[in-house]
Design an enzyme around this catalytic site. Sequence first.
Site: not given
Ligand code: HDD
Length: 705
Positions: A367, A80, A363, A117, A77, A374, A153
């Site tokens: 995702y 995370h 967001r 997770r 990822r 991925r 989070n």
């Molecule tokens: Fe995110 C993963 C939580 C903002 C883009 N995010 C990811 C995961 C968590 C969060 C818990 C892990 C999920 C897992 O266990 O597979 N993220 C947050 C929270 C945010 C936040 C609470 C703010 C409120 N995230 C955020 C923003 C973006 C992302 C602003 C993009 C614009 N996040 C991602 C991602 C991920 C991710 C790149 C990486 C792996 C996945 O999604 O599946 O899309």
Amino acid sequence: MQQGQGGSGPAGNDKKIQQLENFRTAHNNQTLTTNMGLKLSHTDDSLKAGERGPTLMEDFHFREKITHFDHERIPERVVHARGFGAYGYFQVYQPMTEYTKAKFLQDPSLKTPVFVRFSTVVGSRGSADTARDVRGFATKFYTEEGNYDIVGNNIPVFFIQDAIKFPDLIHAVKPEPHNEVPQATSAHDTFWDFVVNTPETAHMIMWLMSDRAIPRSFRMMEGFGVNTFRFVNAKGKARFVKFHWKPVLGVHSLVRDEAQKLSGKDPDFHRRDLWDAIDQGNYPEFEFGVQMLEEEQEFKFDFDILDPTKFWPEELVPVKIIGKMTLNRNVDNFFAETEQVAFCPGNVVPGIDFSNDPLLQGRLFSYQDTQLIRLGGPNFHQIPVNRPVAPIHNNQRDGYHRMSVDQGVVSYFPNMLQQNTPTPVAEGAGGYVHYAEKVEGRKIRERSKSFQDFFSQATLFWNSMSVVEKAHIIDAFHFEAGSVQDKQIKQRVVDMFNYVAPELARQIALGIGANPPSEQGGTGVTAASPAVSQQNTIQSPKTRKVAVLAANGFCYTGLTQVVTALTNAGVSADIVSSRMGMITSSDGKQTEAAKDFTTADALLYDAVYVPGGIESIQELAKTLDARNFVNEAFKHDKTIAAADDGVDFLKTSDAGKVQLAQPDSGGKLSSGLGVATVRGAADWAAFGEEFLKLIAIDRHWARHL
Ligand code: HDD
């Protein structure tokens, strides 16, 4: 304890667990085959032209085995990357009909299967669990109306207000691009360069420097949906809502020095803790809470309720506890389940909708997009862990790794050949209808003025901290900003946090060799939010771990009576000695030392107990590791207990600084600063109780104030 095989926990009547059963494959007592099902006669040598000759192209077994190996990694990822998951179920306490039509929030007897997770954000897949970082807390509810994800989070606010800044934030915090150093930490120049140039980060940085960022256990941290969502009821009435998870065991943390050392002693500290707890039947529980605001209240606050760098103080908007989640099953296979699980905040069910929070809006795109690379294509929803328990029917076809064999000629809509099926249905029949919010405006690339107050809630958070929590925040700043090389950035850290709290800024400056702030500083906010201080959390000794230091000649009664009191209260105890194996008490009874000083460390335990027995104590006194063990527990303000000669041993350690039981104390116990001691105990149960009380308090900060 023998490590469990996974998949433990009651199967119950859980539709998800039953569905997974179709995909589980056990390989024990089976014949070795190729992927084509061909039985193999030999797998230790490749097929060669002559004993010492070259390997032959026709060796299909060799080619298959190596090819699969060559391709068995997928991208981690992008954030995370390191995480750990488990299954469980969720039950609502009372029908939420008044607020939302979501079916899984109506019937208290309904158990909705979940997969959770937990993760760190910054480190790569192989990094250590205890790094100072935000923890991810992502929950997938397999509801009868489809999968619903809360991708949250353990901190209720975020670094930035608009998703377009996310790549900048993550590039700044990840290892620096020229040398890929440092791993899994924000303590470096590029991160703090971003921070001082992005003042909206101030509030989140306060939380990141607090004890929240080094949890004791995934089981002992809160979860927050962070973004503002909507509940919509059957009448179409909507309310703004924020989601909370509250751990039944309370919110507890490590201390910085301990967390950093644990990264080396046990990089899997948190995943091991979660796995073992579930394996032993100590199922982690989290209560589910919601904060709700009527639409008319949208502009009632001195912050914008759509701004993700703000939380809704519980004292202003109470958290209504509406249900509980229990995690009761470990995965069978980490890769298949925990690595391949795909969350998305856009996965909603009828009754739950989005707000215009600009971070959430971004967001919703990111995702699904990230899973395409991925997990290698658009069919990741068919991977077992991601499959809904609700039926899936649509006209999507093909793509890499399509699993379903979709029948019929129709893959479009409208159609006559299949009487317009699959058919969209009206809201009344369960069809999802987006909340008809009225939206108007010119296209504009700007931040709302209502998002411009970056510091008031950061001050509110600071004001809410206890003396100890404040000291820990200052210590964290000293390490983090102190690790920055660029002097200008260091100074800017001081100047930025002067806007939050001048005292904090002065203390930061003192520790990192920067100048104290020259401007007056502060926000003028004097309010506090007691709910954010961990000082006010639930205290329980349950599932805590105690190390019992003993050697040959130990006092059998003193050891067993206390260990029994501990285990009866749900506390586990490991006997640690110079060598593993059986040790013999002064009256000839045997017990097993499960650990020695190379395999155990005070860092891995919540408390230490030294029972009496003159020979045992003489042996421990000769062992530097034993004294260091107690010193380390003392340094990290953990509970320490000793009985009889064990009290004399404590005197040789730092715990000797505390007033200990005297040789003639005649069975009375003395206890101060988290050190419980007794000589000639008349009542072991009372001593056990005192010890448990101190374990529940967790840390005895007064030692180092
Ligand atoms: Fe995110 C993963 C939580 C903002 C883009 N995010 C990811 C995961 C968590 C969060 C818990 C892990 C999920 C897992 O266990 O597979 N993220 C947050 C929270 C945010 C936040 C609470 C703010 C409120 N995230 C955020 C923003 C973006 C992302 C602003 C993009 C614009 N996040 C991602 C991602 C991920 C991710 C790149 C990486 C792996 C996945 O999604 O599946 O899309």
